[in-house]
Motif scaffolding. Structure first.
Motif, PDB file in Angstrom:
ATOM      1  N   LEU A   1      42.685  -6.752  23.583  1.00  0.00           N
ATOM      2  CA  LEU A   1      42.655  -7.435  22.294  1.00  0.00           C
ATOM      3  C   LEU A   1      44.037  -7.481  21.664  1.00  0.00           C
ATOM      4  N   SER A   2      44.820  -6.422  21.901  1.00  0.00           N
ATOM      5  CA  SER A   2      46.193  -6.349  21.420  1.00  0.00           C
ATOM      6  C   SER A   2      46.908  -5.306  22.254  1.00  0.00           C
ATOM      7  N   SER A   3      48.166  -5.058  21.940  1.00  0.00           N
ATOM      8  CA  SER A   3      48.907  -4.029  22.684  1.00  0.00           C
ATOM      9  C   SER A   3      48.370  -2.635  22.403  1.00  0.00           C
ATOM     10  N   GLN A   4      47.548  -2.520  21.331  1.00  0.00           N
ATOM     11  CA  GLN A   4      47.012  -1.214  20.954  1.00  0.00           C
ATOM     12  C   GLN A   4      45.543  -1.020  21.321  1.00  0.00           C
ATOM     13  N   LEU A   5      44.797  -2.067  21.569  1.00  0.00           N
ATOM     14  CA  LEU A   5      43.352  -1.951  21.711  1.00  0.00           C
ATOM     15  C   LEU A   5      42.850  -2.683  22.952  1.00  0.00           C
ATOM     16  N   GLN A   6      42.086  -1.955  23.774  1.00  0.00           N
ATOM     17  CA  GLN A   6      41.463  -2.534  24.961  1.00  0.00           C
ATOM     18  C   GLN A   6      39.989  -2.165  24.990  1.00  0.00           C
ATOM     19  N   LEU A   7      39.181  -3.083  25.495  1.00  0.00           N
ATOM     20  CA  LEU A   7      37.752  -2.861  25.673  1.00  0.00           C
ATOM     21  C   LEU A   7      37.405  -3.035  27.139  1.00  0.00           C
ATOM     22  N   LEU A   8      36.354  -2.359  27.573  1.00  0.00           N
ATOM     23  CA  LEU A   8      35.881  -2.495  28.946  1.00  0.00           C
ATOM     24  C   LEU A   8      34.368  -2.558  28.934  1.00  0.00           C
ATOM     25  N   ALA A   9      33.820  -3.499  29.699  1.00  0.00           N
ATOM     26  CA  ALA A   9      32.372  -3.618  29.824  1.00  0.00           C
ATOM     27  C   ALA A   9      32.036  -3.979  31.262  1.00  0.00           C
ATOM     28  N   GLY A  10      31.035  -3.322  31.806  1.00  0.00           N
ATOM     29  CA  GLY A  10      30.667  -3.572  33.198  1.00  0.00           C
ATOM     30  C   GLY A  10      29.188  -3.388  33.423  1.00  0.00           C
TER      31      GLY A  10
ATOM     32  N   PHE B   1      29.347   0.670  56.042  1.00  0.00           N
ATOM     33  CA  PHE B   1      29.449   0.159  54.672  1.00  0.00           C
ATOM     34  C   PHE B   1      30.560  -0.869  54.574  1.00  0.00           C
ATOM     35  N   ASN B   2      30.308  -1.861  53.745  1.00  0.00           N
ATOM     36  CA  ASN B   2      31.309  -2.890  53.473  1.00  0.00           C
ATOM     37  C   ASN B   2      31.368  -3.120  51.969  1.00  0.00           C
ATOM     38  N   GLN B   3      32.581  -3.121  51.426  1.00  0.00           N
ATOM     39  CA  GLN B   3      32.775  -3.357  50.008  1.00  0.00           C
ATOM     40  C   GLN B   3      33.836  -4.422  49.815  1.00  0.00           C
ATOM     41  N   THR B   4      33.534  -5.402  48.951  1.00  0.00           N
ATOM     42  CA  THR B   4      34.455  -6.497  48.662  1.00  0.00           C
ATOM     43  C   THR B   4      34.683  -6.563  47.158  1.00  0.00           C
ATOM     44  N   ASN B   5      35.953  -6.569  46.741  1.00  0.00           N
ATOM     45  CA  ASN B   5      36.324  -6.692  45.335  1.00  0.00           C
ATOM     46  C   ASN B   5      37.213  -7.910  45.138  1.00  0.00           C
ATOM     47  N   LEU B   6      36.978  -8.622  44.051  1.00  0.00           N
ATOM     48  CA  LEU B   6      37.815  -9.767  43.678  1.00  0.00           C
ATOM     49  C   LEU B   6      38.263  -9.561  42.235  1.00  0.00           C
ATOM     50  N   THR B   7      39.570  -9.507  41.996  1.00  0.00           N
ATOM     51  CA  THR B   7      40.107  -9.322  40.651  1.00  0.00           C
ATOM     52  C   THR B   7      40.945 -10.526  40.250  1.00  0.00           C
ATOM     53  N   TYR B   8      40.931 -10.812  38.942  1.00  0.00           N
ATOM     54  CA  TYR B   8      41.665 -11.967  38.421  1.00  0.00           C
ATOM     55  C   TYR B   8      42.046 -11.689  36.973  1.00  0.00           C
ATOM     56  N   SER B   9      43.274 -11.991  36.627  1.00  0.00           N
ATOM     57  CA  SER B   9      43.754 -11.822  35.261  1.00  0.00           C
ATOM     58  C   SER B   9      44.001 -13.179  34.629  1.00  0.00           C
ATOM     59  N   LEU B  10      43.564 -13.327  33.379  1.00  0.00           N
ATOM     60  CA  LEU B  10      43.758 -14.592  32.677  1.00  0.00           C
ATOM     61  C   LEU B  10      43.860 -14.337  31.194  1.00  0.00           C
ATOM     62  N   GLY B  11      44.442 -15.301  30.474  1.00  0.00           N
ATOM     63  CA  GLY B  11      44.551 -15.205  29.038  1.00  0.00           C
ATOM     64  C   GLY B  11      43.727 -16.277  28.370  1.00  0.00           C
ATOM     65  N   THR B  12      43.039 -15.913  27.284  1.00  0.00           N
ATOM     66  CA  THR B  12      42.276 -16.876  26.473  1.00  0.00           C
ATOM     67  C   THR B  12      42.699 -16.672  25.025  1.00  0.00           C
ATOM     68  N   GLY B  13      43.652 -17.483  24.579  1.00  0.00           N
ATOM     69  CA  GLY B  13      44.189 -17.303  23.250  1.00  0.00           C
ATOM     70  C   GLY B  13      44.996 -16.025  23.170  1.00  0.00           C
ATOM     71  N   ALA B  14      44.664 -15.187  22.188  1.00  0.00           N
ATOM     72  CA  ALA B  14      45.385 -13.927  22.018  1.00  0.00           C
ATOM     73  C   ALA B  14      44.848 -12.838  22.939  1.00  0.00           C
ATOM     74  N   LEU B  15      43.764 -13.111  23.659  1.00  0.00           N
ATOM     75  CA  LEU B  15      43.137 -12.112  24.498  1.00  0.00           C
ATOM     76  C   LEU B  15      43.607 -12.224  25.938  1.00  0.00           C
ATOM     77  N   ARG B  16      43.633 -11.081  26.606  1.00  0.00           N
ATOM     78  CA  ARG B  16      43.877 -11.079  28.045  1.00  0.00           C
ATOM     79  C   ARG B  16      42.724 -10.360  28.722  1.00  0.00           C
ATOM     80  N   HIS B  17      42.251 -10.959  29.824  1.00  0.00           N
ATOM     81  CA  HIS B  17      41.112 -10.418  30.566  1.00  0.00           C
ATOM     82  C   HIS B  17      41.563 -10.026  31.965  1.00  0.00           C
TER      83      HIS B  17
ATOM     84  N   VAL C   1      39.782   1.813  24.546  1.00  0.00           N
ATOM     85  CA  VAL C   1      41.046   2.552  24.545  1.00  0.00           C
ATOM     86  C   VAL C   1      41.866   2.065  23.359  1.00  0.00           C
ATOM     87  N   TYR C   2      42.325   3.022  22.548  1.00  0.00           N
ATOM     88  CA  TYR C   2      43.145   2.689  21.378  1.00  0.00           C
ATOM     89  C   TYR C   2      44.449   3.463  21.477  1.00  0.00           C
ATOM     90  N   LYS C   3      45.588   2.734  21.296  1.00  0.00           N
ATOM     91  CA  LYS C   3      46.909   3.349  21.392  1.00  0.00           C
ATOM     92  C   LYS C   3      47.609   3.224  20.034  1.00  0.00           C
TER      93      LYS C   3
END
Length: 494
Positions: free
Chosen positions: A223-232, A137-153, A265-267
């Motif tokens: 979305l903010s320091s209190q709210l995160q969303l995840l979709a996959g 088995f071979n598995q490859t993951n690529l991760t990247y963080s970026l900001g778009t306005g007030a959002l962070r991905h 996730v809501y904090k």
């Protein structure tokens, strides 16, 4: 690793050896390579437990052995090699892992069956099975963080590819070279009757090739320091080719599977997180461990699992964490008998599991630490399957389980621990004909640090010598729990 041990079960012992070296290389500041290899060998006496009578475990001594221990054995040899490469560049993190495994496993055992109505005899059968398997088995993951306005991905993309080759061979045991079953005394089922192992008309002699390919992507959005969303989303292609060495039959099955997932996730407070999640997964209908295929399972769609969960995590202090969750798991596309034609299989069976969990872990005081949890599960058949009626309870799923482990350090170098394990009664299998009683078990431990790197520890398992049943392979293969056991260990680190 080198282990030799006996058992509270008559004639049962095991021997295990292993080695697992690891080498990590750092050719540059942004690259890390980890190479590892594991060799493991396990040999033991095969043990299928104790039979049942009138819906309960048989009332024989827990050390009672069924069959011939001299002809009962399990062996497994594993060679596993892996290479993991992690590289950082331009804000990206690339991780690639390749794993090769070679498995050689075989077992020969005697299986206790039903008890006669007068409780004088037990049916005994025997078989052996050998499996050789290679995985790549071979598995490859690529991760990247970026900001778009007030959002962070935080973006994740990946691919997984693998191949599994399996050869499977089974023989049936013929007692005195004539019959496939033998009646043995209820109270003394250990035998030395001659047994010949050879193939019956239905025993497996198979060669299988399984190819798996997957692509997936995920976005974690802040979305903010209190709210995160995840979709996959994940796409799997599962391709199985089966060859019957006995009659030359060739069968194949290909499944294209799409699995979405989502979460939130809501904090509301720094120490409190509330979350919800949804996910879909599948199980291809190709036999145990993907080791067989028939003209029926070739036509059957994969079983589908839908999971819904809500929960929370609370940290009342920086050393203590409390978690809780409620969930529902729906299992569909299970096989059922066509009510209009008992010879046909239809996929109208389904199951549901509703559950709740509560956990705690961390320091109550500077000297007292705690780890434990409670779980409630209600797992039942929502529409009839080939194995059970609607409303039947899923086997080996108790309604209530509880575990709690307390560790108290009396002195900087000395401490003791008390553990409690509780499980309510449960059915051995989904037909609900045999019940394993509930139990409460108490464990103790004490330790003393001789030096900063050397510790002496004493464990007492099942302090009050409570008789209990740990699990079951079938209605007549029930595994008893260990009576009181004392273990003394000397642990070192370097």
């Amino acid at each position: 690793l080198d282990e030799k041990s006996g058992s509270f079960r008559n004639f049962v012992d095991l021997e295990r050896t292993g080695i697992a070296p690891t080498l990590t290389l750092a050719p540059g500041d942004s690259t890390r390579i980890t190479l590892s290899y594991e060799h493991f060998r396990d040999t033991r006496v095969a043990d299928r437990g104790i039979t049942s009578f009138r819906g309960r475990p048989a009332d024989v001594d827990v050390d009672t052995y069924y069959g011939d221990p001299d002809q009962s054995h399990v062996r497994a040899t594993v060679n596993l090699a892996s290479a993991n490469i992690e590289h950082n560049f331009g804000g990206f993190t690339l991780n690639n892992r390749t794993t090769f495994g070679d498995y050689d496993r075989g077992y020969q055992n005697f299986v206790p069956g039903a008890v006669s109505a007068d409780k004088s005899r037990v049916t005994l059968t025997a078989y052996n099975n050998a499996t050789q398997r290679q995985n790549l088995f071979n598995q490859t993951n690529l991760t990247y963080s970026l900001g778009t306005g007030a959002l962070r991905h935080t973006l994740l993309m990946g691919a997984e590819f693998g191949r599994q080759i399996t050869d499977n061979f089974r023989n049936t045991g013929f007692f005195n070279n004539t019959t496939t079953s033998l009646l043995v005394p209820y109270a003394n089922p250990t035998i030395d009757t001659p047994v010949t192992f050879r193939q019956s008309a239905t025993d497996a002699d198979n060669h299988l090739r399984t190819n798996v390919g997957a692509l997936y992507a995920q976005d974690q959005i802040e979305l903010s320091s209190q709210l995160q969303l995840l979709a996959g989303l994940r796409f799997d292609r599962f391709d199985l080719d089966y060859h019957n060495n006995r009659n030359g039959d060739d069968l194949s099955r290909t499944d294209n599977l799409v699995s979405p997932r989502a979460g939130i996730v809501y904090k509301p407070l720094t120490a409190l997180s509330i979350y919800g999640s949804y996910g879909v997964s599948y199980l291809p209908s190709s036999g145990d461990q993907f080791s067989s295929l028939t003209t029926i399972t070739q036509q059957v769609k994969p079983e589908k699992f839908l999971n819904y969960e809500v929960g929370a995590k609370w940290d009342p202090s920086d050393r203590l964490s409390v978690t809780t969750a409620a969930y529902r798991l729906d299992r569909t596309n299970t096989r059922s008998t066509d009510p209009n034609d008992p010879t046909r299989i239809v996929q109208t069976g389904s199951q549901r599991t509703n559950g709740y969990e509560l956990g705690i872990n961390g320091q109550i005081t500077s000297a007292w630490s705690i780890a434990g949890g409670y779980a409630y599960q209600d797992a039942f058949v929502t529409s009839a399957t080939t194995a059970a009626r609607k409303g039947a309870v899923v086997g080996q799923v108790p309604h209530n389980t509880l575990s709690l482990w307390n560790n108290y350090r009396f002195l900087p170098r000395m401490g003791a621990a008390l553990g409690i394990i509780y499980r309510s009664e449960m059915f051995a299998t989904i037909d609900n004909s045999v019940t394993l009683p509930g139990y409460t078990r108490v464990d103790l431990a004490a330790y003393y640090s001789l030096t900063k790197d050397l510790r002496l520890q004493v464990n007492v398992e099942n302090l009050f010598d409570k008789g209990y049943w740990a699990n079951a392979d079938s209605n007549t293969n029930l595994s008893p729990g260990s009576p009181r056991a004392l273990r003394v260990g000397l642990t070192t680190r370097f």
